[in-house]
Design a protein around this motif. Structure first.
Motif, PDB file in Angstrom:
ATOM      1  N   UNK A 102       0.839  -1.195   0.000  1.00  0.00           N
ATOM      2  CA  UNK A 102       0.000   0.000   0.000  1.00  0.00           C
ATOM      3  C   UNK A 102       0.873   1.243   0.000  1.00  0.00           C
ATOM      4  N   UNK A 103       0.464   2.245  -0.796  1.00  0.00           N
ATOM      5  CA  UNK A 103       1.282   3.439  -0.958  1.00  0.00           C
ATOM      6  C   UNK A 103       0.481   4.676  -0.611  1.00  0.00           C
ATOM      7  N   UNK A 104       1.168   5.662  -0.002  1.00  0.00           N
ATOM      8  CA  UNK A 104       0.539   6.950   0.265  1.00  0.00           C
ATOM      9  C   UNK A 104       0.960   7.975  -0.782  1.00  0.00           C
ATOM     10  N   UNK A 105       1.649   7.491  -1.833  1.00  0.00           N
ATOM     11  CA  UNK A 105       2.100   8.382  -2.910  1.00  0.00           C
ATOM     12  C   UNK A 105       1.462   7.898  -4.210  1.00  0.00           C
ATOM     13  N   UNK A 106       0.667   8.757  -4.804  1.00  0.00           N
ATOM     14  CA  UNK A 106      -0.116   8.365  -5.966  1.00  0.00           C
ATOM     15  C   UNK A 106       0.757   7.874  -7.125  1.00  0.00           C
ATOM     16  N   UNK A 107       0.476   6.679  -7.600  1.00  0.00           N
ATOM     17  CA  UNK A 107       1.149   6.149  -8.785  1.00  0.00           C
ATOM     18  C   UNK A 107       2.356   5.288  -8.507  1.00  0.00           C
ATOM     19  N   UNK A 108       2.767   5.118  -7.222  1.00  0.00           N
ATOM     20  CA  UNK A 108       3.967   4.333  -6.922  1.00  0.00           C
ATOM     21  C   UNK A 108       3.653   3.232  -5.917  1.00  0.00           C
ATOM     22  N   UNK A 109       4.363   2.103  -6.082  1.00  0.00           N
ATOM     23  CA  UNK A 109       4.324   1.063  -5.065  1.00  0.00           C
ATOM     24  C   UNK A 109       5.081   1.570  -3.832  1.00  0.00           C
ATOM     25  N   UNK A 110       4.765   0.953  -2.654  1.00  0.00           N
ATOM     26  CA  UNK A 110       5.462   1.316  -1.435  1.00  0.00           C
ATOM     27  C   UNK A 110       5.836   0.038  -0.696  1.00  0.00           C
ATOM     28  N   UNK A 111       7.078  -0.399  -0.886  1.00  0.00           N
ATOM     29  CA  UNK A 111       7.533  -1.601  -0.182  1.00  0.00           C
ATOM     30  C   UNK A 111       9.054  -1.593  -0.128  1.00  0.00           C
TER      31      UNK A 111
END
Length: 334
Positions: free
Chosen positions: A298-307
């Protein structure tokens, strides 16, 4: 009773004499020693006849009392041969008389065009080379009625050729090519990606490798009666290609003639016709990744993966490079 048996024996002997036959075999060639298939062989004065096979050989039953065979072939002088044994070989000479238009039909047999009962069109090799083309299929365009040719627009690409229209939505609709008696499948070599307008390569038709300068004539068989001889593969029509061969000179002066032909073609790409690609946004589908994905990315930045991409224990913002859309995050040098 004895008289009846004697009469029966006499009539049996006479019958054997009437129907006694001799088997005569042989080979028919031209003046260059090449075998002639399809030569008519007839016992003179009778209706008994046969034709030579592909290797020029024949076999015929000759009744007693007949001693002459008559050989006839289109473009050759009719010749008579006296039977002096069980083997009669004949060498036929070209006819000096003018004959009607002769074309190559099914199975490579030459026939007079006016004697055919089905649709056929012939195109000479000189006509194919009148306008230079890198694909001999494109050279047939506009020269044969009922033949639909869609030229390719890329270098060395496939050309689509239809004779009787499209008979199938999923299978090959191409005509069957027969080159010097050898069937060839002229399939389009572009892959599924090319056919659907996506990525891929188009390597051209197999027949495009044929040099137009080597072609003597092209016969297009449009009638079902002719194409049926080649089976189901000829359901969409047949194009018979006859290539040039060496010929023996006739006359007092026999000279060696060598022809040289050279042509060069250039293809240029018009870059102004290429699609314009943007370079401001990356891959992805925009806000699709900023919500709760339920997969730990889950990402808090639109358009990018978050891991954790590098395994250092801290979450990283990662471009979704596996996506095929260009609606991702804008490029940020920071």
């Amino acid at each position: 009773m004895k008289k009846l048996m004697l009469l029966f024996a006499i009539f049996s002997i006479l019958g054997l004499q009437v129907y006694a036959q001799n088997t005569v075999t042989g080979t028919v060639t031209d003046d260059a020693g090449e075998s002639l298939p399809g030569v008519s062989v007839l016992v003179k004065g009778t209706t008994i006849g046969t034709m030579t096979l592909a290797d020029g050989a024949y076999s015929i039953e000759v009744p007693d009392g007949s001693n002459t065979l008559v050989f006839s072939y289109i473009g050759m002088e009719t010749q008579e041969a006296v039977i002096s044994g069980n083997v009669v070989d004949v060498s036929m000479k070209p006819s000096s008389e003018d004959i009607g238009e002769v074309i190559v039909t099914a199975l490579g047999i030459s026939r007079e065009k006016k004697s055919l009962g089905y649709a056929v069109t012939e195109v000479g090799g000189d006509e194919l080379n009148r306008t230079k083309n890198d694909n001999v299929i494109n050279s047939l365009s506009g020269k044969v009625s009922g033949l639909q040719i869609r030229n390719n627009t890329n270098m060395g690409g496939s050309s689509n050729i239809l004779m009787r229209g499209s008979s199938s939505l999923t299978q090959d609709n191409q005509v069957l090519f027969v080159i010097d008696g050898i069937p060839m499948n002229n399939y389009n070599s572009n892959n599924a990606g090319q056919k659907s307008g996506r990525s891929g390569f188009d390597y051209g038709n197999p027949v495009s490798d044929l040099n137009p300068n080597d072609i003597e004539s092209v016969s297009v068989l449009k009638g079902a009666a002719a194409t049926a001889l080649y089976g189901s593969r000829a359901a969409n029509g047949v194009i018979i290609v006859t290539t040039k061969k060496g010929k023996k000179s006739i006359g007092e002066k026999s000279n060696i003639v060598v022809g040289v032909n050279h042509s060069t073609m250039f293809h240029m790409m018009d870059k102004s016709t290429f699609p314009t690609y943007q370079s401001n946004y990356g891959q992805g589908y925009g806000p699709y990744y900023s919500g709760p994905l339920g997969d730990g990315m889950d990402s808090d930045y639109e358009g990018l993966y978050h891991y954790d991409f590098d395994g250092d224990g801290e979450l990283d913002y990662v471009e979704p490079t596996t996506e095929d859309a260009s609606m991702g995050s804008p490029f940020d040098p920071n």
